[in-house]
Scaffold this motif. Sequence first.
Motif, PDB file in Angstrom:
ATOM      1  N   ILE A   6     -21.584-118.616 -40.464  1.00 37.88           N
ATOM      2  CA  ILE A   6     -22.237-117.341 -40.142  1.00 37.88           C
ATOM      3  C   ILE A   6     -23.105-117.037 -41.343  1.00 37.88           C
ATOM      4  O   ILE A   6     -22.620-116.710 -42.423  1.00 37.88           O
ATOM      5  CB  ILE A   6     -21.199-116.236 -39.884  1.00 37.88           C
ATOM      6  CG1 ILE A   6     -20.327-116.603 -38.683  1.00 37.88           C
ATOM      7  CG2 ILE A   6     -21.892-114.905 -39.630  1.00 37.88           C
ATOM      8  CD1 ILE A   6     -19.191-115.624 -38.415  1.00 37.88           C
ATOM      9  N   ASN A  34     -29.362-113.172 -38.285  1.00 39.90           N
ATOM     10  CA  ASN A  34     -28.268-112.489 -37.604  1.00 39.90           C
ATOM     11  C   ASN A  34     -27.411-111.607 -38.492  1.00 39.90           C
ATOM     12  O   ASN A  34     -26.821-110.647 -38.009  1.00 39.90           O
ATOM     13  CB  ASN A  34     -27.368-113.528 -36.932  1.00 39.90           C
ATOM     14  CG  ASN A  34     -28.015-114.136 -35.710  1.00 39.90           C
ATOM     15  OD1 ASN A  34     -28.143-113.485 -34.686  1.00 39.90           O
ATOM     16  ND2 ASN A  34     -28.442-115.386 -35.812  1.00 39.90           N
ATOM     17  N   THR A  35     -27.312-111.918 -39.776  1.00 37.45           N
ATOM     18  CA  THR A  35     -26.365-111.162 -40.602  1.00 37.45           C
ATOM     19  C   THR A  35     -26.869-109.748 -40.887  1.00 37.45           C
ATOM     20  O   THR A  35     -26.139-108.947 -41.466  1.00 37.45           O
ATOM     21  CB  THR A  35     -26.069-111.881 -41.936  1.00 37.45           C
ATOM     22  OG1 THR A  35     -27.267-112.030 -42.675  1.00 37.45           O
ATOM     23  CG2 THR A  35     -25.439-113.239 -41.682  1.00 37.45           C
ATOM     24  N   MET A  92     -22.497-109.121 -35.880  1.00 35.75           N
ATOM     25  CA  MET A  92     -21.519-109.326 -36.949  1.00 35.75           C
ATOM     26  C   MET A  92     -20.177-108.686 -36.589  1.00 35.75           C
ATOM     27  O   MET A  92     -19.112-109.292 -36.774  1.00 35.75           O
ATOM     28  CB  MET A  92     -22.046-108.765 -38.269  1.00 35.75           C
ATOM     29  CG  MET A  92     -23.301-109.476 -38.778  1.00 35.75           C
ATOM     30  SD  MET A  92     -23.066-111.252 -39.043  1.00 35.75           S
ATOM     31  CE  MET A  92     -22.036-111.233 -40.497  1.00 35.75           C
ATOM     32  N   ALA A 145     -18.605-110.733 -33.888  1.00 39.57           N
ATOM     33  CA  ALA A 145     -17.887-111.885 -34.434  1.00 39.57           C
ATOM     34  C   ALA A 145     -16.527-111.462 -34.977  1.00 39.57           C
ATOM     35  O   ALA A 145     -15.512-112.144 -34.783  1.00 39.57           O
ATOM     36  CB  ALA A 145     -18.716-112.548 -35.529  1.00 39.57           C
ATOM     37  N   LEU A 197     -18.928-117.499 -44.383  1.00 40.17           N
ATOM     38  CA  LEU A 197     -19.585-116.244 -44.016  1.00 40.17           C
ATOM     39  C   LEU A 197     -20.415-115.796 -45.209  1.00 40.17           C
ATOM     40  O   LEU A 197     -19.870-115.531 -46.280  1.00 40.17           O
ATOM     41  CB  LEU A 197     -18.533-115.183 -43.659  1.00 40.17           C
ATOM     42  CG  LEU A 197     -19.010-113.719 -43.530  1.00 40.17           C
ATOM     43  CD1 LEU A 197     -20.072-113.583 -42.444  1.00 40.17           C
ATOM     44  CD2 LEU A 197     -17.827-112.798 -43.236  1.00 40.17           C
ATOM     45  N   SER A 225     -25.521-119.547 -37.491  1.00 34.54           N
ATOM     46  CA  SER A 225     -26.227-118.387 -36.932  1.00 34.54           C
ATOM     47  C   SER A 225     -27.571-118.218 -37.642  1.00 34.54           C
ATOM     48  O   SER A 225     -27.949-117.116 -38.029  1.00 34.54           O
ATOM     49  CB  SER A 225     -25.375-117.126 -37.088  1.00 34.54           C
ATOM     50  OG  SER A 225     -25.177-116.825 -38.457  1.00 34.54           O
ATOM     51  N   SER A 251     -25.256-117.442 -31.911  1.00 35.44           N
ATOM     52  CA  SER A 251     -24.882-116.116 -32.394  1.00 35.44           C
ATOM     53  C   SER A 251     -23.599-116.225 -33.223  1.00 35.44           C
ATOM     54  O   SER A 251     -22.811-117.167 -33.039  1.00 35.44           O
ATOM     55  CB  SER A 251     -24.657-115.175 -31.214  1.00 35.44           C
ATOM     56  OG  SER A 251     -23.533-115.591 -30.457  1.00 35.44           O
ATOM     57  N   PRO A 252     -23.340-115.280 -34.122  1.00 30.08           N
ATOM     58  CA  PRO A 252     -22.106-115.334 -34.917  1.00 30.08           C
ATOM     59  C   PRO A 252     -20.820-115.455 -34.089  1.00 30.08           C
ATOM     60  O   PRO A 252     -19.941-116.240 -34.456  1.00 30.08           O
ATOM     61  CB  PRO A 252     -22.165-114.034 -35.730  1.00 30.08           C
ATOM     62  CG  PRO A 252     -23.637-113.813 -35.929  1.00 30.08           C
ATOM     63  CD  PRO A 252     -24.257-114.227 -34.615  1.00 30.08           C
TER      64      PRO A 252
END
Length: 891
Positions: free
Chosen positions: A434, A439-440, A446, A449, A471, A533, A553-554
């Motif tokens: 991730i 995405n983060t 998030m 996830a 992560l 991600s 995606s995460p």
Amino acid sequence: MKNPFAHIAEPLDLKQPEKRFFNLNKLGDPRYARLPFSIRVLLEAAVRNCDNFLVKRKDVENILNWSVTQHKNVEVPFKPSRVILQDFTGVPAVVDFAAMRDAVKRLGGDPEKINPVCPADLVIDHSIQVDFHRRPDSLQKNQELEFERNRERFEFLKWGSQVFQNMRIIPPGSGIIHQVNLEYLARVVFDQDGYYYPDSLVGTDSHTTMIDGLGVLGWGVGGIEAEAVMLGQPISMVLPEVIGYKLEGNPHPLVTSTDIVLTITKHLRQVGVVGKFVEFFGPGVAQLSIADRATIANMCPEYGATAAFFPVDHVSVQYLLQTGREEEKIKYIQRYLEAVGMFRDFSDAAQDPDFTQVVELDLSTVVPCCSGPKRPQDKVAVSEMKKDFESCLGAKQGFKGFQIAPEHHNARLKFALNGCEFELTHGSVVIAAITSCTNTSNPSVMLGAGLLAKKAVEAGLTVKSYIKTSLSPGSGVVTYYLKNSGVMPYLSQLGFDVVGYGCMTCIGNSGPLPDAVMEAITQGDLVAVGVLSGNRNFEGRVHPNTRANYLASPPLVIAYAIAGTIRIDFEKEPLGRNAEGKPVFLKDIWPTRDEIQAVERQFVIPEMFKEVYEKIEKVNESWNSLNAPSDQLYSWDPKSTYIKSPPFFDNLTMELQPPKSIVDAYVLLNLGDSVTTDHISPAGNIARNSPAARYLTNRGLTPREFNSYGSRRGNDAVMVRGTFANIRLFNKFLKKQAPQTIHFLSKETIDIFDAAERYQQAGHPLIILTGKEYGSGSSRDWAAKGPFLLGIKAVLAESYERIHRSNLVGMGVIPLQYLPGENADTLDLTGYERYTINIPEELKPSMQVQIKLDTGKTFQAVMRFDTDVELTYFQNGGILNYMIRKMSLQS
């Protein structure tokens, strides 16, 4: 010179007459109201900066007349409000500035003239690597190693922040450049020098476009071009077409923003938007959060556009409040944008401007998906992933093929790790990350996830210990809300501990895999898989041992990590079994949109943004304790293997040299389509048998001290040896992937650097033959600097990625393009010929030149200097040479 539009400047608030803005409505021109909102930003910058020298009255008219000029290849100047850099591109920029100061002094000028006049922010986020994972102290250990490896680079950057004006450094450990930009650095509207005006920027990272999601116009440029902007030069750009992308409908409750952006990426690749702006409109936009919009804008380079713009609306204003911006500033931001006609109501179709072309997407048609195995535009529905991967296994070597013989599709390799036995096969997941700005920055995916991890742990699911899980949040805010919402312990139980704040796996800083895993992959010739991600999954980028890499995606990253393989049909096959032995399917643990939004409303609050960003520039004690010199000229250390004065300006004089034809050039490399900047100038690990490794070893370094190519971009001797050093480079001369070529004078197959060095010593010029989309991928100035230092005078391609072509121009390397319908195959070019390229004395933008082979064959190609300004740069030997001469004359 007086601005001819000074008469339309007026106070925004009569109570503050000293603060003014250029009221574009006072131009009294009906064309303004029909312009796309993104073009209005270009117009405002031209009006405000009009001096009839760098920006002329005619430029303003050309932008106003966009409906006509967009089709006529009209060149306009653009002066962005600021520049943003990350450290991989920032270090070479500061090295260039330091070397330019030396050159200006040598030519008799004032070295302090080399100084940014345009505000610049440099975020250090590309240096940290996933060395430690799956342990509580991973973050601390990785950050300690980051400083150990990069102390010299960091001291150099700190010197730059102290010596150069208008340059701010965001220290390591703060977050990913584009999320920090979104949450903290973005002004949306500037209040400076007595004027309000739109925030706009260029950046030395191709995903600078992420900020377009907040209504700030920005895009990636070459590091060389960014340096010129920092020194006060406008960008010379061809006025773009603007594709209107209409969004309608509502996404399905199980669909994430990642699914939407991967769908849009494939769609716009099919439409063809290279060199164009995309501007989003329609009622569906109002259904998207700023984080969703930023995710879509982030992957703009993957669909090929220059910018992906979401004009500011009420959702943007709410985001500014949520992220802790000052309320007084937010009030003037909205008031200014409303006054100047740049505030958008997506439900009001009467506000829709004119577009070059309109394409549409019904958000309700989007399904969960991934992209891969080798390109971000190759979208695959999650329901088709197993079938698609298995078809790729046997398909011919290419973007969707690995050419594995059918009898080996089910090959299995057993190995032992930490006292346990495991088994790998084609499709086994060995990296699950991730990561990335894409995405983060988005709380919905998030937290999604995190909630999935919670349900997975409660169902008794686990992740195999050999899978490298990680992560890397985009900012401290993410860790804050993951902890406060209670999902962080569950992520950690599945191996997704926080390993650092930076780009990490997405740019190739994935760190090593266990030796046993790598040996099994190599021994079985297995197509192992990375799931991330991120936004880039080109071959050889994520890790040398993951031949297949999928963007997801995460929540899906975690799902595939639990499954341990990409060869799973989530609808029919369980992820695992619970304590009672009952099967657990993905649908059983997938959180609903309502669940996610409830947690987001409760835990993503302004106070956490304020707390994180109030101390962002001072919180890193390791950075604070660095001692940096304060001399105006940098004292180069000849023993340094990180920072070295580059040779670009060694023989520079004030006199221009006339352009010369390229005579009897050898072809160094014969390449195919979609050669990326990762192929040309890799950012990842330095292979132990490479020319760069030999150089470092000769200077007393051990392999443990090599660090990455990205971290050594301040040293030209390392970077030139790393040019084309990607092990996944496919050279047609060799008919296989290898960082080698044929040296025609000796008939030997040797490393590319060694071949180029021999040609240069013998006085032979070099060119490259290649196909479509040459230079796609990350903005990377060393992908132009490296070939220049190898002695490459020209590249002959079918087409170029926008930023890379600009970088070649900036270094004085000629970008040649085949005529439409022609390529190496149609012209029967083998690369074994020698090429003479006739460069006439009188040069014009986009002119055709004759190329003659030693076989007697001749053909024409387009010389891709697209504007008069680019020709000026070429005649000076590159943009930096031009700036040095200009600054020397001024002083």
